[in-house]
Design a protein around this motif. Sequence first.
Motif, PDB file in Angstrom:
ATOM      1  N   THR A 121      -3.524 -10.046   2.345  1.00 28.85           N
ATOM      2  CA  THR A 121      -2.280 -10.131   1.276  1.00 28.85           C
ATOM      3  C   THR A 121      -0.986 -10.845   1.845  1.00 28.85           C
ATOM      4  O   THR A 121      -0.302 -11.293   0.884  1.00 28.85           O
ATOM      5  N   GLY A 122      -0.770 -11.153   3.088  1.00 24.81           N
ATOM      6  CA  GLY A 122       0.743 -11.546   3.647  1.00 24.81           C
ATOM      7  C   GLY A 122       1.572 -10.673   3.541  1.00 24.81           C
ATOM      8  O   GLY A 122       2.780 -11.100   3.626  1.00 24.81           O
ATOM      9  N   ARG A 123       1.457  -9.593   3.343  1.00 29.46           N
ATOM     10  CA  ARG A 123       2.344  -8.405   3.368  1.00 29.46           C
ATOM     11  C   ARG A 123       2.016  -7.184   4.329  1.00 29.46           C
ATOM     12  O   ARG A 123       0.962  -7.266   4.952  1.00 29.46           O
ATOM     13  N   ASN A 124       3.048  -6.458   4.477  1.00 31.36           N
ATOM     14  CA  ASN A 124       2.915  -5.332   5.503  1.00 31.36           C
ATOM     15  C   ASN A 124       1.995  -4.399   4.828  1.00 31.36           C
ATOM     16  O   ASN A 124       1.983  -4.265   3.491  1.00 31.36           O
ATOM     17  N   HIS A 125       1.233  -3.431   5.552  1.00 32.38           N
ATOM     18  CA  HIS A 125       0.207  -2.711   4.862  1.00 32.38           C
ATOM     19  C   HIS A 125       0.895  -1.698   4.248  1.00 32.38           C
ATOM     20  O   HIS A 125       0.124  -1.059   3.161  1.00 32.38           O
ATOM     21  N   HIS A 126       1.748  -0.934   4.587  1.00 32.58           N
ATOM     22  CA  HIS A 126       2.446   0.067   3.938  1.00 32.58           C
ATOM     23  C   HIS A 126       2.865  -0.370   2.601  1.00 32.58           C
ATOM     24  O   HIS A 126       2.855   0.209   1.484  1.00 32.58           O
ATOM     25  N   SER A 127       3.309  -1.828   2.653  1.00 32.49           N
ATOM     26  CA  SER A 127       4.058  -2.221   1.411  1.00 32.49           C
ATOM     27  C   SER A 127       2.979  -2.415   0.279  1.00 32.49           C
ATOM     28  O   SER A 127       3.406  -2.562  -1.018  1.00 32.49           O
ATOM     29  N   VAL A 128       1.709  -2.694   0.449  1.00 31.72           N
ATOM     30  CA  VAL A 128       0.620  -3.027  -0.507  1.00 31.72           C
ATOM     31  C   VAL A 128      -0.119  -1.685  -0.751  1.00 31.72           C
ATOM     32  O   VAL A 128      -1.359  -1.621  -1.413  1.00 31.72           O
ATOM     33  N   GLY A 129       0.181  -0.560   0.023  1.00 27.68           N
ATOM     34  CA  GLY A 129      -0.479   1.043  -0.240  1.00 27.68           C
ATOM     35  C   GLY A 129      -1.385   1.090   0.768  1.00 27.68           C
ATOM     36  O   GLY A 129      -2.321   2.351   0.447  1.00 27.68           O
ATOM     37  N   VAL A 130      -1.718   0.470   1.749  1.00 23.19           N
ATOM     38  CA  VAL A 130      -2.768   0.855   2.427  1.00 23.19           C
ATOM     39  C   VAL A 130      -2.173   1.230   3.950  1.00 23.19           C
ATOM     40  O   VAL A 130      -2.391   0.530   5.190  1.00 23.19           O
ATOM     41  N   GLY A 131      -1.354   2.273   4.022  1.00 27.26           N
ATOM     42  CA  GLY A 131      -0.441   2.486   5.390  1.00 27.26           C
ATOM     43  C   GLY A 131      -1.237   3.219   6.221  1.00 27.26           C
ATOM     44  O   GLY A 131      -0.863   3.262   7.318  1.00 27.26           O
ATOM     45  N   CYS A 132      -2.467   3.514   5.946  1.00 28.79           N
ATOM     46  CA  CYS A 132      -3.285   4.127   7.154  1.00 28.79           C
ATOM     47  C   CYS A 132      -4.753   3.781   6.816  1.00 28.79           C
ATOM     48  O   CYS A 132      -5.226   2.736   7.329  1.00 28.79           O
ATOM     49  N   LEU A 133      -5.385   4.410   6.018  1.00 29.12           N
ATOM     50  CA  LEU A 133      -6.938   4.190   5.839  1.00 29.12           C
ATOM     51  C   LEU A 133      -7.456   4.231   4.457  1.00 29.12           C
ATOM     52  O   LEU A 133      -6.756   4.743   3.599  1.00 29.12           O
ATOM     53  N   ALA A 134      -8.568   3.597   4.003  1.00 34.10           N
ATOM     54  CA  ALA A 134      -9.069   3.534   2.842  1.00 34.10           C
ATOM     55  C   ALA A 134      -9.822   4.836   2.487  1.00 34.10           C
ATOM     56  O   ALA A 134     -10.412   4.810   1.562  1.00 34.10           O
ATOM     57  N   ASN A 135      -9.884   5.577   3.494  1.00 35.70           N
ATOM     58  CA  ASN A 135     -10.501   6.890   3.363  1.00 35.70           C
ATOM     59  C   ASN A 135      -9.850   8.056   2.690  1.00 35.70           C
ATOM     60  O   ASN A 135     -10.606   9.030   2.352  1.00 35.70           O
ATOM     61  N   PHE A 136      -8.540   8.191   2.331  1.00 34.86           N
ATOM     62  CA  PHE A 136      -8.029   8.718   1.602  1.00 34.86           C
ATOM     63  C   PHE A 136      -6.708   8.368   0.853  1.00 34.86           C
ATOM     64  O   PHE A 136      -6.191   7.476   1.411  1.00 34.86           O
ATOM     65  N   ASP A 137      -6.263   9.061   0.139  1.00 38.09           N
ATOM     66  CA  ASP A 137      -5.091   8.861  -0.825  1.00 38.09           C
ATOM     67  C   ASP A 137      -3.979   9.937  -0.689  1.00 38.09           C
ATOM     68  O   ASP A 137      -4.254  11.090  -1.299  1.00 38.09           O
ATOM     69  N   SER A 138      -3.000   9.704   0.042  1.00 38.52           N
ATOM     70  CA  SER A 138      -2.098  11.092  -0.049  1.00 38.52           C
ATOM     71  C   SER A 138      -0.980  11.090  -1.308  1.00 38.52           C
ATOM     72  O   SER A 138      -0.282  11.818  -1.266  1.00 38.52           O
ATOM     73  N   GLY A 139      -1.054  10.130  -2.119  1.00 42.35           N
ATOM     74  CA  GLY A 139      -0.524  10.236  -3.146  1.00 42.35           C
ATOM     75  C   GLY A 139       0.812   9.343  -3.060  1.00 42.35           C
ATOM     76  O   GLY A 139       1.698   8.975  -4.257  1.00 42.35           O
ATOM     77  N   TYR A 140       1.392   9.141  -1.855  1.00 41.12           N
ATOM     78  CA  TYR A 140       2.653   8.352  -1.719  1.00 41.12           C
ATOM     79  C   TYR A 140       2.435   6.859  -1.931  1.00 41.12           C
ATOM     80  O   TYR A 140       1.451   6.396  -1.474  1.00 41.12           O
ATOM     81  N   PRO A 141       3.379   6.066  -2.162  1.00 44.94           N
ATOM     82  CA  PRO A 141       3.122   4.666  -2.632  1.00 44.94           C
ATOM     83  C   PRO A 141       2.433   3.881  -1.356  1.00 44.94           C
ATOM     84  O   PRO A 141       1.734   2.957  -1.534  1.00 44.94           O
TER      85      PRO A 141
END
Length: 762
Positions: free
Chosen positions: A90-110
């Motif tokens: 994406t050319g963006r930081n991973h938290h900025s695009v919603g993948v701050g950690c892993l694709a294995n879970f969704d904590s609900g935070y942006p």
Amino acid sequence: MAAGNAKPFGGTIGKTVAGSKPWWPQAAKPPQGAPNILVVLFDDVGFSDFGCYGSAIRTPTIDKLAAEGLRYSGFHTTAMCSTTRAALLTGRNHHSVGVGCLANFDSGYPGYRGKIAREAGTLAEMLRPHGYRNYMVGKWHVTPLTESGATGPFDGWPLGRGFDRFYGFLDAETDQFAPELVSDNTHIDPPGIYADGYHLTPDLIDQSIRFIADHTADRPDVPWLTWVALGACHAPHQAPIDIIKSYDPMFAHGWDVEREQRIARQKAMGIVPQETRLPARNDGVKAWDEHSADEKRVFTRLQAAFAGMLDHADQHLTRLIDFLDKAGIRDNTLILVLSDNGASQEGGPWGFVNAMGPYNFRPEPMAEKLRRIDDIGGPHSHSNFPHGWAMASNTPLRRYKQNTHGGGIRDPFILTWPKKIAAQGEVRHQFVHACDLTPTLLDLIGIKPPSEIGGVPQLPLEGESFVRSIADASAPSKSSPQYFEMFGHRGLWHDGWKAVSFHPSGTPFENDKWELFHLAQDFAETDDLAAEHPERLDAMIKLWWSEAEKHNVLPLDDRFGPRFAENAARFHGARNKFTFHAGMGHVPTDVAPDVRSRSYTIEAHVEIGDEGAEGVLIAHGDATSGYSLYIRDGRLVHDLNIGGGHEIVTSDRKVPSGAHRLGVHVERLVRKEPPAKGSRTGVTAYTLLIDGEAAGSIQTQLAFNNFISWSGLDIGRDRSSPVSHYEAPFEFTGQLLKVTVDMHADQKLDGDGVAAAEMARQ
């Protein structure tokens, strides 16, 4: 300089003339001559593992590409696979695009949704309006795994994010001999089996060649992007055994000697400065000479499996590069070779022959490792090397994947483009981050990022083009600060300095110790200058918090266990029954029945003719872990496979012809006292059922406490790597109508245990 502002170089990169015009004008579609782009992304390969970065592992094809182009010594990633892929794409930081950690879970935070936001277009989506065709091969892992089933949703799969074709796997890892494969939007069987010589790496290279060959035959005038994300060298480390054994002599000297040899080569190559000092061993890693002869033998073979996997991948990458030459398209193909993070620490201090057992409380003592040494790298192994060899992979950097010290985030990166990059064999030392890749590629092509994609307004690119450094070894590094965060580990690079903290999970963040390094003078992060420059460190920590707020890093969350447990509960909800009908396809493990740490009943509705029947009714997993319910020799059989150890119960009578319900009831027997932390949860009874009547049972302390398998589920057959003692696929020869799985409400997951198993998967 942000993407879109830098102008494409005129003429040949490295031989530019001040004020020269772009080598083609910007337009809605690039004119003839726009480069093809080949991205070869390795997995869990450390900074020093390629031959051209200091290793003795045989990587002649990668080394040749480096000799024809550029190597970067300051390329940085995000410390994990999903996150780096999100930033690269994406050319963006991973938290900025919603993948701050892993694709294995969704904590609900942006910042932690596990899925790339629609506001963050991928490189493929940006190139498509300019005429490019886009092909994705190999590992994806930026789609929530709970969305990986037959019904998707498919908007986060490769074809939903700008790629025209996809052949690969969606998960973090897969068995190389019996992979979980997807073609476009459909789960498929592997095209071969281990006995026939099948391995995923040559299959992925075959598909890459096919996509490009088909493209060249059909539209040679149209440029392409081919993204090849290999499984090598993520666990399980699997490769042909002859290649693996050839590395035993090379690594018999151990990790201490190996580190010294690698840093010496790196200095000779100009990869690291001459004054670079090798840091002390990572915490918990003993000197090689302190280990017994048996331990050294096992550790050497585990490292040989890693090396063999990389060597094997390089051999097949040769075929892809040779094809580009033979097709006459190599000259105008921009080739990038890189890794997604540092070497993995998931093998622990002792490594694994089969990690699937220990994560379900079936221990793997050294004596068993030694007994199974020749299984390492084969279809009955799920091997990973110990911390000492991961440390050597990351030479001369500290710590590992998951961490924000250099060993987790500094990686090899090679770039070559014969038609436009004149530099050959040179090293660039500028700081470069994964999010800078897409802006650089757009600048090289001469197009600007779109303001909207599919009617969705787009976030601005956050990475900076490093196109100037390609031409000029003295060009400055990026001007903006770059933050890092993973599982609470934090870091910030700015203007040649780095502040970094290691976060012990479960401790207050305010207790973390921050270190300060002047990377321009201290490549390996060995001289902590925090006490000498407290004002600078304080300013960098404050800047980290500012960047964290700007890029959706907050709130910090180091809860490994609850994250995974909560995600599983949120996805499955109150659902306690699954029905699988005959004719259905493969079910990925994350959308299969969650029978971990609970009681449940499986029943298959079948019709058996007078001649009898045999075969698998339901199987979840593979040869390293899972369960299977099947008929053989006229009797019903259930196999609980924990780490390659089999707990088998066979019916006390044969199954007669006719219509029947054949099943197994699994009952967790309640203990009077809760088990100690990290111990087995008690006894489980496995009772076979024929038309609801008991037909044999066993009791065992083994059960699926933390995971079942990373391989998925099938009914009526066992796809390729057999869970039990039969030859796959062992298809059921009677008529299978349906299989039901009823799960009881007594599930009690150990969040920490689940997290440990899941992290071994990443």
